[in-house]
Motif scaffolding. Structure first.
Motif, PDB file in Angstrom:
ATOM      1  N   THR A  10      25.254  12.671  31.559  1.00  0.00           N
ATOM      2  CA  THR A  10      25.873  11.384  31.239  1.00  0.00           C
ATOM      3  C   THR A  10      25.249  10.275  32.067  1.00  0.00           C
ATOM      4  N   VAL A  11      24.899   9.186  31.398  1.00  0.00           N
ATOM      5  CA  VAL A  11      24.464   7.960  32.061  1.00  0.00           C
ATOM      6  C   VAL A  11      25.634   6.990  31.992  1.00  0.00           C
ATOM      7  N   GLN A  12      26.269   6.762  33.139  1.00  0.00           N
ATOM      8  CA  GLN A  12      27.413   5.859  33.182  1.00  0.00           C
ATOM      9  C   GLN A  12      26.969   4.478  33.651  1.00  0.00           C
ATOM     10  N   ILE A  13      27.319   3.476  32.871  1.00  0.00           N
ATOM     11  CA  ILE A  13      27.030   2.084  33.195  1.00  0.00           C
ATOM     12  C   ILE A  13      28.359   1.386  33.445  1.00  0.00           C
ATOM     13  N   MET A  14      28.582   0.909  34.656  1.00  0.00           N
ATOM     14  CA  MET A  14      29.758   0.091  34.943  1.00  0.00           C
ATOM     15  C   MET A  14      29.361  -1.376  34.830  1.00  0.00           C
ATOM     16  N   ALA A  15      30.168  -2.143  34.113  1.00  0.00           N
ATOM     17  CA  ALA A  15      29.858  -3.557  33.908  1.00  0.00           C
ATOM     18  C   ALA A  15      31.145  -4.368  33.906  1.00  0.00           C
ATOM     19  N   GLU A  16      30.995  -5.682  33.996  1.00  0.00           N
ATOM     20  CA  GLU A  16      32.145  -6.580  33.971  1.00  0.00           C
ATOM     21  C   GLU A  16      31.702  -7.945  33.478  1.00  0.00           C
ATOM     22  N   ARG A  17      32.665  -8.735  33.039  1.00  0.00           N
ATOM     23  CA  ARG A  17      32.400 -10.137  32.752  1.00  0.00           C
ATOM     24  C   ARG A  17      32.261 -10.881  34.081  1.00  0.00           C
ATOM     25  N   PRO A  18      31.682 -12.087  34.064  1.00  0.00           N
ATOM     26  CA  PRO A  18      31.602 -12.852  35.312  1.00  0.00           C
ATOM     27  C   PRO A  18      32.965 -13.142  35.935  1.00  0.00           C
ATOM     28  N   ASP A  19      34.045 -13.130  35.116  1.00  0.00           N
ATOM     29  CA  ASP A  19      35.375 -13.382  35.678  1.00  0.00           C
ATOM     30  C   ASP A  19      36.060 -12.102  36.142  1.00  0.00           C
ATOM     31  N   GLY A  20      35.351 -10.975  36.090  1.00  0.00           N
ATOM     32  CA  GLY A  20      35.904  -9.727  36.591  1.00  0.00           C
ATOM     33  C   GLY A  20      36.634  -8.888  35.568  1.00  0.00           C
ATOM     34  N   THR A  21      36.706  -9.329  34.313  1.00  0.00           N
ATOM     35  CA  THR A  21      37.399  -8.567  33.283  1.00  0.00           C
ATOM     36  C   THR A  21      36.395  -7.812  32.422  1.00  0.00           C
ATOM     37  N   ILE A  22      36.892  -6.850  31.664  1.00  0.00           N
ATOM     38  CA  ILE A  22      36.062  -6.106  30.713  1.00  0.00           C
ATOM     39  C   ILE A  22      37.005  -5.422  29.738  1.00  0.00           C
ATOM     40  N   GLY A  23      36.561  -5.230  28.519  1.00  0.00           N
ATOM     41  CA  GLY A  23      37.418  -4.606  27.522  1.00  0.00           C
ATOM     42  C   GLY A  23      36.646  -3.683  26.609  1.00  0.00           C
ATOM     43  N   VAL A  24      37.366  -3.041  25.700  1.00  0.00           N
ATOM     44  CA  VAL A  24      36.768  -2.070  24.791  1.00  0.00           C
ATOM     45  C   VAL A  24      35.636  -2.698  23.985  1.00  0.00           C
ATOM     46  N   ASP A  25      35.900  -3.864  23.399  1.00  0.00           N
ATOM     47  CA  ASP A  25      34.876  -4.510  22.577  1.00  0.00           C
ATOM     48  C   ASP A  25      33.649  -4.876  23.400  1.00  0.00           C
ATOM     49  N   ASP A  26      33.875  -5.318  24.652  1.00  0.00           N
ATOM     50  CA  ASP A  26      32.753  -5.652  25.532  1.00  0.00           C
ATOM     51  C   ASP A  26      31.890  -4.423  25.796  1.00  0.00           C
ATOM     52  N   CYS A  27      32.541  -3.301  26.116  1.00  0.00           N
ATOM     53  CA  CYS A  27      31.805  -2.071  26.412  1.00  0.00           C
ATOM     54  C   CYS A  27      31.003  -1.610  25.204  1.00  0.00           C
ATOM     55  N   GLU A  28      31.592  -1.726  24.027  1.00  0.00           N
ATOM     56  CA  GLU A  28      30.887  -1.317  22.817  1.00  0.00           C
ATOM     57  C   GLU A  28      29.691  -2.227  22.543  1.00  0.00           C
ATOM     58  N   THR A  29      29.848  -3.517  22.813  1.00  0.00           N
ATOM     59  CA  THR A  29      28.740  -4.462  22.631  1.00  0.00           C
ATOM     60  C   THR A  29      27.580  -4.119  23.557  1.00  0.00           C
ATOM     61  N   ILE A  30      27.895  -3.850  24.822  1.00  0.00           N
ATOM     62  CA  ILE A  30      26.849  -3.493  25.784  1.00  0.00           C
ATOM     63  C   ILE A  30      26.160  -2.204  25.363  1.00  0.00           C
ATOM     64  N   SER A  31      26.948  -1.194  25.002  1.00  0.00           N
ATOM     65  CA  SER A  31      26.385   0.097  24.612  1.00  0.00           C
ATOM     66  C   SER A  31      25.466  -0.043  23.406  1.00  0.00           C
ATOM     67  N   ARG A  32      25.898  -0.812  22.429  1.00  0.00           N
ATOM     68  CA  ARG A  32      25.121  -0.979  21.193  1.00  0.00           C
ATOM     69  C   ARG A  32      23.781  -1.665  21.460  1.00  0.00           C
ATOM     70  N   ASN A  33      23.759  -2.617  22.380  1.00  0.00           N
ATOM     71  CA  ASN A  33      22.527  -3.342  22.682  1.00  0.00           C
ATOM     72  C   ASN A  33      21.645  -2.617  23.691  1.00  0.00           C
ATOM     73  N   LEU A  34      22.261  -1.835  24.560  1.00  0.00           N
ATOM     74  CA  LEU A  34      21.506  -1.189  25.626  1.00  0.00           C
ATOM     75  C   LEU A  34      20.856   0.116  25.180  1.00  0.00           C
ATOM     76  N   ALA A  35      21.513   0.854  24.300  1.00  0.00           N
ATOM     77  CA  ALA A  35      21.011   2.167  23.891  1.00  0.00           C
ATOM     78  C   ALA A  35      19.573   2.121  23.373  1.00  0.00           C
ATOM     79  N   PRO A  36      19.205   1.183  22.490  1.00  0.00           N
ATOM     80  CA  PRO A  36      17.815   1.165  22.007  1.00  0.00           C
ATOM     81  C   PRO A  36      16.799   0.878  23.108  1.00  0.00           C
TER      82      PRO A  36
END
Length: 219
Positions: free
Chosen positions: A60-86
């Protein structure tokens, strides 16, 4: 419409910038993936917190991320995963099938930037230095903020009559993370209630652990 955005224990206190450099960096394969991930994550408007590879679920490659305001959500994580995987697949740093998991830092989160030590002042943290400071490398205590190029931590294991607060160089940081306490958990729920009071139309979800709100995929 309900939101999946998570709230940090102090609420959405603005951080300096998504480009604020991290004090603690990865090594080896983790570092190679971090070099690929960080510009992608920043271009999307988020900040990389940590990359960690493990043998969980095969690999498993785990990526921890956050918004600049310190929050993060399901949709954010999916957006990052979708763009980062390729991007990761194109560079092909992992020599086997792997799970890509994008998640929040969690309540007991790593502390990797100067602003983290200001944001989380008043909460208990565990610190490890790359080399000894006055003969000691590991510390546990309450964060008291920043002073120039040092951060303060109030210890509870000092001999009577000696100062209980030490100031440690940020340049020596090897690992730092918050410790789960009742105060930290309570602060999380207070922040969520405050957010609801300010905007009743937006339902905030307070994360319970660092695997909350993940965006996962198999490669």
């Amino acid at each position: 419409m309900p939101s999946n955005r998570t709230i940090s224990p102090h609420g959405a206190t603005p951080l300096t910038t998504r480009h604020e450099p991290r004090l603690i960096r990865e090594t080896g394969l983790d570092a190679r993936i971090a070099d690929l991930a960080e510009p992608v994550i920043e271009d999307l408007g988020y900040r990389l917190v940590r990359v960690k590879c493990s043998g969980r679920n095969g690999f498993t490659v785990q990526i921890m991320a956050e918004r600049p305001d310190g929050t993060i959500g399901v949709d954010d994580c999916e957006t990052i995963s979708r763009n980062l995987a390729p991007v990761i697949d194109a560079d092909d740093p992992v020599d086997r099938a792997y799970h890509l998991e994008v998640s929040s830092p969690g309540i007991d989160r790593p502390l990797v930037r100067r602003s983290d030590f200001e944001r989380w002042a008043g909460h208990v943290a565990k610190i490890e230095l790359s080399e000894g400071h006055d003969g000691r490398r590991r510390f546990r205590g309450v964060l008291v903020g920043l002073r120039d190029d040092t951060f303060g931590i109030r210890l509870d294991d000092v001999p009577e009559g000696t100062p209980d607060t030490v100031w440690l160089p940020v340049s020596l940081l090897s690992e730092a993370r918050l410790i789960m306490t009742d105060d930290l958990i309570a602060a999380s729920f207070r922040a969520a209630k405050k957010a609801l009071a300010e905007d009743p139309a937006e339902v905030e979800e307070v994360e319970e652990d660092e695997d909350a709100s993940p965006g996962s995929s198999v490669h």
